[in-house]
Design an enzyme around this catalytic site. Sequence first.
Site, PDB file in Angstrom:
ATOM      1  CE1 TYR A 101      -3.979   1.712   0.002  1.00 27.07           C
ATOM      2  CE2 TYR A 101      -3.781   2.671   1.713  1.00 27.07           C
ATOM      3  CZ  TYR A 101      -4.291   2.543   0.480  1.00 27.07           C
ATOM      4  OH  TYR A 101      -5.358   3.026   0.510  1.00 27.07           O
ATOM      5  CE  LYS A 151      -6.860   6.665   0.039  1.00 19.97           C
ATOM      6  NZ  LYS A 151      -8.241   7.387  -0.250  1.00 19.97           N
TER       7      LYS A 151
HETATM    8  P1  NAP Z   1     -12.208   3.382  -8.582  1.00 17.00           P
HETATM    9  O1  NAP Z   1     -13.410   3.688  -9.243  1.00 17.00           O
HETATM   10  O2  NAP Z   1     -10.652   4.428 -10.003  1.00 17.00           O
HETATM   11  O3  NAP Z   1     -11.795   5.380  -7.639  1.00 17.00           O
HETATM   12  C1  NAP Z   1     -10.583   6.059  -8.683  1.00 17.00           C
HETATM   13  C2  NAP Z   1     -11.185   7.518  -8.395  1.00 17.00           C
HETATM   14  O4  NAP Z   1     -10.593   8.117  -8.924  1.00 17.00           O
HETATM   15  C3  NAP Z   1     -11.734   7.137 -10.796  1.00 17.00           C
HETATM   16  O5  NAP Z   1     -12.918   7.717 -10.640  1.00 17.00           O
HETATM   17  C4  NAP Z   1     -10.509   8.104 -11.073  1.00 17.00           C
HETATM   18  O6  NAP Z   1     -10.894   8.740 -12.351  1.00 17.00           O
HETATM   19  C5  NAP Z   1     -10.394   9.374  -9.454  1.00 17.00           C
HETATM   20  N1  NAP Z   1      -9.712  10.177  -9.984  1.00 17.00           N
HETATM   21  C6  NAP Z   1      -8.210   9.749  -9.968  1.00 17.00           C
HETATM   22  N2  NAP Z   1      -7.278  11.018 -10.508  1.00 17.00           N
HETATM   23  C7  NAP Z   1      -8.413  11.555 -10.266  1.00 17.00           C
HETATM   24  C8  NAP Z   1      -7.649  13.136 -10.315  1.00 17.00           C
HETATM   25  N3  NAP Z   1      -6.653  14.427 -11.208  1.00 17.00           N
HETATM   26  N4  NAP Z   1      -8.844  14.514 -10.911  1.00 17.00           N
HETATM   27  C9  NAP Z   1     -10.689  13.719 -10.587  1.00 17.00           C
HETATM   28  N5  NAP Z   1     -10.182  12.475 -10.194  1.00 17.00           N
HETATM   29  C10 NAP Z   1      -8.923  11.400 -10.605  1.00 17.00           C
HETATM   30  O7  NAP Z   1     -11.540   2.984  -6.981  1.00 17.00           O
HETATM   31  P2  NAP Z   1     -12.390   3.102  -5.995  1.00 17.00           P
HETATM   32  O8  NAP Z   1     -11.713   2.069  -4.762  1.00 17.00           O
HETATM   33  O9  NAP Z   1     -14.088   3.511  -6.022  1.00 17.00           O
HETATM   34  O10 NAP Z   1     -11.423   4.422  -4.984  1.00 17.00           O
HETATM   35  C11 NAP Z   1     -12.195   5.724  -4.639  1.00 17.00           C
HETATM   36  C12 NAP Z   1     -12.059   5.836  -3.122  1.00 17.00           C
HETATM   37  O11 NAP Z   1     -12.260   4.909  -2.544  1.00 17.00           O
HETATM   38  C13 NAP Z   1     -10.221   6.776  -3.210  1.00 17.00           C
HETATM   39  O12 NAP Z   1      -9.934   7.343  -2.767  1.00 17.00           O
HETATM   40  C14 NAP Z   1      -9.573   4.920  -2.395  1.00 17.00           C
HETATM   41  O13 NAP Z   1      -8.595   4.965  -2.139  1.00 17.00           O
HETATM   42  C15 NAP Z   1     -11.005   4.786  -1.346  1.00 17.00           C
HETATM   43  N6  NAP Z   1     -10.667   3.492  -0.722  1.00 17.00           N
HETATM   44  C16 NAP Z   1     -10.800   2.123  -2.080  1.00 17.00           C
HETATM   45  C17 NAP Z   1     -11.203   0.812  -1.087  1.00 17.00           C
HETATM   46  C18 NAP Z   1     -10.858  -0.280  -2.263  1.00 17.00           C
HETATM   47  O14 NAP Z   1     -10.569  -1.374  -1.124  1.00 17.00           O
HETATM   48  N7  NAP Z   1     -11.449  -0.495  -2.929  1.00 17.00           N
HETATM   49  C19 NAP Z   1     -10.943   1.126  -0.208  1.00 17.00           C
HETATM   50  C20 NAP Z   1     -10.985   2.328   1.247  1.00 17.00           C
HETATM   51  C21 NAP Z   1     -10.854   3.665   0.307  1.00 17.00           C
HETATM   52  P3  NAP Z   1      -9.841   8.254 -13.380  1.00 17.00           P
HETATM   53  O15 NAP Z   1     -10.737   6.658 -13.339  1.00 17.00           O
HETATM   54  O16 NAP Z   1     -10.959   8.694 -14.815  1.00 17.00           O
HETATM   55  O17 NAP Z   1      -8.783   8.396 -13.312  1.00 17.00           O
END
Ligand code: NAP
Length: 256
Positions: free
Chosen positions: A156, A163
């Site tokens: 990570y 984070k």
């Molecule tokens: P995700 O669907 O890939 O979402 C991440 C988002 O961030 C995507 O829409 C991406 O857009 C966007 N992004 C990246 N760079 C950007 C920028 N410069 N400007 C605007 N948007 C941007 O994955 P997710 O897992 O749902 O992640 C959402 C949040 O949840 C994140 O903060 C992640 O760390 C957190 N989280 C996830 C998990 C897990 O296991 N999945 C667990 C805990 C927390 P593009 O696709 O267009 O790049």
Amino acid sequence: MSNLLQNKNALILGLANRWSLAYYIARAFQREGANLTLTYQGERQRQTVEELGQELGAQRVVACDVTQQQELDQLAEILRAEGEKLDTVVHSIAFANREDLARPFSQTSRDGFLLAHEVSTYSLLAVARTVAPAMTEGGSIMTLTYLGSTRVLTNYNVMGVAKAGLEASVRYLASELGACNIRVNAISAGPVKTASARGIKDFSKILDHVSEVAPLKRNCDPAEVADTAVFLASDLGRGVTGNILFVDAGYHIMAY
Ligand code: NAP
């Protein structure tokens, strides 16, 4: 539907596809009667997010790359021009270079470190500054975080440090914006298979381990994350600010 978010205007950043946590949150917000504005990053994502926005009955879909101040300014302008109060904002955005989620932490490049922090941490402040003037009747800002902020989780790496900064930013923003009745919280979700998560080397091993060890003996369901977001956005969450709420089947309490 219990209409917990009726007459509430919600802005959701970070919906990339049907697996995104932001998509589950948008669906739950729609179920509860919120009016949705969605954002997308860059032309590459525009059509997908517009199609999903249509399916979700979103009022509008707006470009917003959080690294581009001009796009944040345009978002502020759109919110100002519409003259509507904004009630809730979901920041569901993170990014790190794939190689930095696979190699030893000490090998993280300066550029990779700064990029991860700009997109995943600083953007929360930038978004809060952009939206706060439209939150004329107070409201709720939330972000998504992960246990890697306080515990070492293999691979990570730089995202864990980002984070940690994000969670500290939640507390500072909550302290500052509380005077405007704006609450700021984070949901610490358990691991969920999304596009971002796939960038973490050996992510499926994390999923297997959590389902064995977590008190509920399973991984969290993204719909559970979304329902917690509904709680934070709704009046039910009116006394909650500066918090990190774990939605991870209880995994974070375990010592192994
Ligand atoms: P995700 O669907 O890939 O979402 C991440 C988002 O961030 C995507 O829409 C991406 O857009 C966007 N992004 C990246 N760079 C950007 C920028 N410069 N400007 C605007 N948007 C941007 O994955 P997710 O897992 O749902 O992640 C959402 C949040 O949840 C994140 O903060 C992640 O760390 C957190 N989280 C996830 C998990 C897990 O296991 N999945 C667990 C805990 C927390 P593009 O696709 O267009 O790049």
